[in-house]
Structure formats: C-alpha cells, structure tokens
Design an enzyme around this catalytic site. Structure first.
Site, mmCIF file in Angstrom:
data_model
loop_
_atom_site.group_PDB
_atom_site.id
_atom_site.type_symbol
_atom_site.label_atom_id
_atom_site.label_comp_id
_atom_site.label_asym_id
_atom_site.label_seq_id
_atom_site.Cartn_x
_atom_site.Cartn_y
_atom_site.Cartn_z
ATOM 1 N N GLN B 125 0.415 -0.939 0.337
ATOM 2 C CA GLN B 125 -0.293 0.291 0.245
ATOM 3 C C GLN B 125 0.624 1.230 0.061
ATOM 4 O OE1 GLN B 125 0.621 -1.551 2.991
ATOM 5 N NE2 GLN B 125 0.135 -0.066 4.954
ATOM 6 N N SER B 128 0.821 6.707 3.207
ATOM 7 C CA SER B 128 1.507 7.775 3.650
ATOM 8 C C SER B 128 2.549 8.517 3.165
ATOM 9 C CB SER B 128 1.859 7.448 4.861
ATOM 10 O OG SER B 128 1.358 6.749 5.785
ATOM 11 N N SER B 162 4.465 -1.124 3.495
ATOM 12 C CA SER B 162 4.868 -1.555 4.062
ATOM 13 C C SER B 162 4.764 -2.726 2.510
ATOM 14 C CB SER B 162 3.521 -2.841 4.775
ATOM 15 O OG SER B 162 3.537 -1.819 6.307
ATOM 16 N N GLU B 245 -9.073 -2.446 7.342
ATOM 17 C CA GLU B 245 -7.645 -2.364 8.114
ATOM 18 C C GLU B 245 -8.495 -2.021 9.556
ATOM 19 O OE1 GLU B 245 -3.359 -0.905 8.258
ATOM 20 O OE2 GLU B 245 -4.852 0.623 6.940
ATOM 21 N N ASN B 362 -3.823 5.621 17.170
ATOM 22 C CA ASN B 362 -4.896 4.996 18.478
ATOM 23 C C ASN B 362 -5.639 6.571 19.094
ATOM 24 O OD1 ASN B 362 -4.109 2.534 17.583
ATOM 25 N ND2 ASN B 362 -4.425 1.900 19.635
ATOM 26 N N GLU B 363 -4.985 7.494 18.540
ATOM 27 C CA GLU B 363 -5.500 8.711 19.443
ATOM 28 C C GLU B 363 -6.867 9.295 18.712
ATOM 29 O OE1 GLU B 363 -1.918 8.260 19.025
ATOM 30 O OE2 GLU B 363 -1.878 8.377 21.643
#
Lengths: 334, 380
Positions: B125, B128, B162, B245, B362-363
C-alpha cells in the site's frame, strides 16, 4: 450461532427501563440507606410484576426457570438504576440454595416477590445485605447452609448497602458442591451485569455533562483530554459486555468452562465499571465529589461491587487455575 | 443468545484444522521482510492457494470458498493456533481486494484477484507521505491527465509502504485535481512497482528488517485501466479500505487467542513467576477472549444486516493495545532473557508496537469513538 440478545430479552430490558426510568430510584436508594424501606419494597413489588423475582425460581414453584442470559438482562438494569436491596441474594441465590429445604421460605413467595432473603457466604461475602429487614437470613459455609440472625451492622461505602454480621443458627441442609459452585458463579455473573449497567450509567451522565459544562469559552467535551478519557470508558464497556454474555451462555449450557468464563466476566466488568466511575468523577470535577449529587450513588456502588461476590484477585486466580489444570485450554474451542 | 456452530460450519473448521496440521511448515520461515523470507512466504501463499485456503471468504471463481464471515473468523483461529506463517499477501487481500470487489471493473478483477490469491503478485500500500500521516487527506503526490496516451502521470513521494521493498505492485491515492481541497480531487491508482520512473528505497524497521520502503514517483505513467473507481472519487473509494483495516479483516481474534494461549503456557513453565505477572497473564487472556466474543457479536450483527461503522475504531484501539500488553507480559516473564532476539516473543512484541500507530493512530481512533459513538462535539 447468534451471539446477541433475543427479541424477548430486548423487550424485557425495555420494560425494565420503562419502569425504573421514571421510578425516582436514586431517591428510593437514599431513603433505603436511612432505613426507610417502604418505597424500596414497593419498587420490588413492581419489579416482581415484571417477573424479576421469579427468574431463577423453577416453573413448578411458579417461577420462570430463566436462563442466566435473562438474569444478565435484569441485573444490568438493576445496575443502571441503583435499585437498593438484596437483589443477588434474593433473586439469584435463595431459589437455588433453598430448593432442598422443604420447611424454608417458600419458592412461590420468592417468585411473587412477597419475601426477600439475604445470604452471607464467607470468606467471599462475609456480610449479609439488609439482614435486619429480610424475611430470612442464610449463611453459606462451604456446602453447609444455615439459618442465621443479624448481628452487628457495618457501614458500606455505598450507603444503600446495609451490611450485617451474621450469627449462625441451625443447619438447614448440606448442599452438593456443584450446586454451591453454580450458585456462586451465577451470583458473580449477575454482579458483573450490575457493574456493566452501573458503568453505562456513569458514562451516559458524564457524556451529557461534558456536552453542557463550559470552561475557557467552550464545552469541555470538545477537549481531547476529555474525549480520550471517555473513549477509553466506551471501549472498556464494549469489550466487557461480550464476556458477561459469553459467561451467561457457558453457565446456561452447563459448560465445563463456566467458572473460567464467569471469572473473566467479573474481572472485566469490574475494571470497566471502575474506569467509568473514575472517569465520571474526574470529568465532573468537584460536583461529582459530593454526596448530594446523584452520581455519588453509582461511584460508591461500583466501588462496593468491585469487591463483592469475588474480588478481581479472587477471580483472576480462579481463571488461571482453570486455564492451567486439566486439558490444555484454547480460546478457540467453542 | 448462543455460541453454537452448525454442522456445515463445524465441518469447514475441522477441514481447515486438518489441512493446517498436515501442511504448516515445521520450522518457522525466514522473516518475510528479507529477500529470502519474502520468497519463502510467497511459496507458502501458493501452497495455501493450491488447496483454496488463501482467500476463503472470496467467491469460488477467484480461488475462494465463499466462506461466511463466521467461517473466516474460525479459519483464522485455526490458522494462528496452528502456528502458520505470517501472510505476505495480507495487504492486498485485506486492504485492496475488498475495494476491487466493490469498485473494480470486471476486467480489473480478472487481471488482479487471482494473482493476488495465489501469491504470484504481492501488493504494497502507498498511503502515507512525509507530510501526510494521520492527516492522510493532506497528501501531495500528484496525478496529471495525459489524454494522448490515455492515462495519468504520477509524481511525488509515498512512504512507510509495507512490503514495497520486495512487492510487485502498489495501490494508493494521488491528487488528480490540484484545485480541489483535501478529500476532494483524489484518485485511487494501481501501479507496477517496476514501472519506469519509480525508485524504491527500503527502510529498515525497528525489528532490523526492510519492512517499509519509500516510493519515489518521477513521471510514472499509469493507464486509465488502472484507475480504481472514478477519477476524483478516490477518498470515498479508499475509505472502505480504512474501515477494513481497522475493523475485522486485518486483525482477526485468532492471532490474539493463539498468543494468549501461548502466554499461559509460558507462564505455567516459569515455576516461580511473581504473582503480579500471573494477574497480567490472566488479563491478557481475558482481553483476547473479550475480542473473540466481541467479534462473534459483530458477526451476528452483520449477518442481521447491521454495520460496523465507528465501532471499528473502538475495535482497533482494543486489539492493538491488547497485543502490546500481551507481549510485554511475555517479555517480563522471560526475565533477563527477554532482550534476546532468538525468542519469537520479541518479534511479536516489535510487531505489536506498530499496532497503535498504523491504520490511523489510536489518538485519531479515540477522537472518532468520542465524536461518533459518544456524540461529543468536534473540536475547533
């Protein structure tokens, strides 16, 4: 597989909400704490009308012979509203423990909500709730069930939990170890369900509060510090609930994993509810720290229930024992 | 309310269990983020595919078994319980394939799904960018229309991709309308990582292996046939991936249940483990079991027409943090041996550390839980 409440269970939960939502339960709990039981007893008669007191009574004695999953629905509601009284003792334990006592309190009377019964089961539960006003006091010592009378009164952090030492009386019956184990597991399960309900309420009132409380020119619910605090409570409750439901399924099916699953449910529900109560107090600030604000009823009840019917340490030890004795356990065996 | 498996599901699970018992390599494969390990893991994908175990939930026409969501969850439990290798094809299978099924043309599905399922094409993918992490919509890589050649010219830089060091193909978002703001004017592209104009620079991860790469695009031509969905509609197309995801399809409970069972075994084998560690072992097992039962609840909801929605964010927070705690507990049980790389627990720990970061930190997930599940106001 269908791992969700049935339509009947959803209807039951809604009926309980309809009753308790308008019953001024916090006021009734405060009266109960002062020893004024009339309003609370009236509430229990109305709960009996919905079948709550008949859930664990066998059908031949006028009961509903309900599954543990139905008990979980009822007790989550009893936690969401701080219903006072010996609920676990009278609704869950008494019908099971007294089944083999012919001249004891009648199961028909328990089912109809005519009588309330309390139980002490040391060392896990050393004191009997409301022993000065129940129709019978039971003392479970290992597999020996005795009659008892109330002794010295002790004060709980939850003022509506009126605790008493017990003075042992005559032996009523010697029970099968499996009967006792299942009864105590069901007590711990329903306590976990009550904790879930109490945690849900603490979160719900806090969400409403932070949406209206303004500081520094904005509602405090806009701040990430508050959002993340409450998001963690949402996550903890969302992942404790399936453990409570899963333990109810195990108990209902008579699974050999039932004790393991009840232990997991009680640990997880205690932790989630406690997290909810701490977050609720912190987000409310000073008003949450007052006795006169109703949130105090839930904060103190949650703290009391965390250590009731098996502390987290007790249940973790039970869980580890179950995981490491006998056959190798895999989470993946249904 | 029940957890009973019907005959068909039970038979499926038993067949998977038997096949894995016969076929899972006895020795662990070399790490998949090495040249040698990448090839060994591709061969494993081919072995899986040969008996139709690589993509069980896909249609039979594309090498799947038409397995239900419940069957897929159970397959994953068996897979991890058997100690089977990591899935080098994972990103393609769980992130891209659902979008190809939903938005891809029949021709794209024909071209890409089977090679993805049998391990002959591994996908990386490309989300980012150096200046676009959690705030993905701020991405800058561009796509410019080339009418003469019937396609698009890509320029820019992607990072933290990745598998890109060794993979064959990539997928990602590019800004195709420079005038449009943020989520608008993005297009979803599929491209060969061997295309002229692409430079790959592997990045070594915390575990010492080149599991990431930067991808530089210099006038890379992509034909119209490799646009996924409608040009300009890339954000909407991609967000079905983000949901996957975060939610069920990337991290099934099987992985954590198997790890929790191994943790209990590890704890039992340490005779004088401090009591506090026993409590943490119990908590790790409880969390894995909670995730498993939560998933069965989600499977029930989906089967009855419900959706996962923002619950996927609560889910992602829970499994990523349980994974870290579980592995931390294992390392603490190992005592002074914990730092040694020879233990699989250290590999698992290093992998677990990435969980709270990828697929939306997680934020960000906590903001989503607070705003969409609890109804708190959006920040200014």
């Amino acid at each position: 597989m269908r791992f969700a409440p049935t339509d009947e269970q959803r209807d039951f939960a809604r009926a309980l909400d309809d009753l308790l939502g308008v019953a001024a339960v916090p006021h009734i709990a405060r009266l109960w704490a002062e020893g004024h039981h009339a309003a609370g007893l009236h509430l229990w008669r109305r709960l009996a009308g919905l079948g709550v007191t008949a859930l664990a009574v066998p059908e031949e004695h006028g009961g509903l012979d309900a599954a543990p999953a139905d008990l979980v629905v009822a007790f989550e509601a009893l936690g969401r509203y701080p219903v006072p009284g010996p609920a676990i003792e009278s609704v869950v334990l008494a019908p099971t423990l007294l089944a083999a006592v012919p001249d004891g309190p009648a199961p028909e009377d328990l089912a109809e909500g005519k009588i309330l019964v309390t139980v002490a089961a040391p060392p896990m539960t050393p004191y009997a709730l409301d022993a000065d006003m129940t129709d019978a006091v039971l003392l479970l010592e290992g597999t020996t069930l005795r009659a008892a009378t109330p002794g010295r009164r002790l004060e709980s952090v939850d003022r509506s939990r009126r605790l008493f030492e017990t003075v042992p009386g005559p032996t009523l019956v010697r029970l099968e170890p499996d009967t006792v184990a299942t009864a105590l597991a069901t007590a711990a399960l329903t306590c976990a369900a009550q904790l879930l309900g109490a945690g849900e309420h603490a979160l719900a009132v806090t969400v409403e509060y932070v949406k209206s409380r303004r500081q520094f020119g904005r509602v405090i619910g806009e701040y990430q510090a508050i959002k993340h605090l409450l998001a963690d409570v949402r996550v903890a409750l969302d992942f404790a609930r399936p453990l409570v439901h899963g333990a109810a399924v195990s108990l209902g099916a008579g699974s050999t994993d039932a004790r393991r699953d009840v232990a997991a449910a009680k640990v997880s529900a205690s932790e989630a509810a406690y997290r909810a109560s701490r977050a609720a107090l912190q987000a409310h600030g000073a008003i949450g720290y007052t006795e006169e604000y109703d949130l105090s009823l839930w904060i103190t009840k949650i703290r009391a229930l965390v250590s009731a019917w098996g502390t987290p340490a007790h249940h973790r030890a039970e869980l580890l024992a179950a995981l490491t004795t006998g056959r190798p356990t895999h989470a993946s065996d249904l | 309310m029940n957890l009973d498996l019907d005959e068909r599901v039970r038979a499926f699970r038993d067949e998977a269990r038997a096949w894995l018992r016969e076929n899972v390599p006895a020795e662990p494969l070399p790490h998949m983020d090495t040249a040698e390990g990448f090839e060994a893991h591709r061969e494993w994908e081919m072995t899986l595919a040969a008996d139709r175990w690589s993509v069980v939930s896909w249609p039979t026409a594309f090498l799947g078994r038409d397995a239900s969501l419940l069957e897929w969850v159970l397959f994953e439990e068996e897979y991890y319980r058997a100690g089977a290798p990591s899935r080098v094809a994972q990103n393609g299978i769980s992130l891209l394939a659902p979008i190809l099924f939903e938005h891809g043309t029949p021709e794209q599905q024909e071209r890409y799904l089977r090679p993805m399922a049998d391990g002959s094409e591994i996908w990386a993918q490309a989300w980012s960018e150096p200046e676009a992490g959690s705030d993905l919509a701020s991405l800058r890589a561009t796509a410019v229309r080339d009418d003469a050649r019937g396609g698009w010219i890509l320029n820019g830089q992607k990072t933290w991709s990745s598998r890109a060091a060794f993979a064959h193909r990539g997928f990602g978002l590019f800004r195709s309308d420079p005038e449009a703001e943020r989520h608008r004017g993005l297009t979803y592209f599929l491209f060969s990582l061997r295309a002229p104009g692409i430079t790959i620079r592997p990045i070594t991860k915390l575990d010492g292996h080149p599991g990431f790469a930067e991808i530089f695009f210099e006038d890379v031509f992509v034909p119209d046939a490799d646009v996924l969905g409608t040009p300009g509609d890339g954000w909407r197309v991609a967000m079905s991936t983000a949901g996957n995801e975060r939610g069920l399809s990337l991290r099934s409970p099987g992985r954590f249940c198997a790890a929790a069972d191994r943790l209990v075994e590890l704890w039992s084998a340490v005779p004088d483990a401090p009591a506090g560690l026993g409590d943490r072992v119990a908590d790790a097992w409880i969390a894995a079991q909670a995730y498993r039962l939560y998933t069965f609840g989600a499977v029930t909801r989906i089967a009855e027409g419900g959706a996962i929605g923002a619950d996927g964010s609560a889910n992602k927070i829970f499994w990523s943090e349980l994974d870290v705690r579980l592995h931390e507990t294992a390392l603490d049980l190992l005592g002074p041996e914990a730092e040694l790389r020879e233990s699989a627990w250290m590999d698992g720990y290093l992998f677990a550390l990435s969980g709270p970061i990828y697929a939306g930190t997680n934020e960000i997930q906590r903001n989503i839980v607070a705003e969409r599940l609890l109804g708190l106001p959006r920040g200014r």
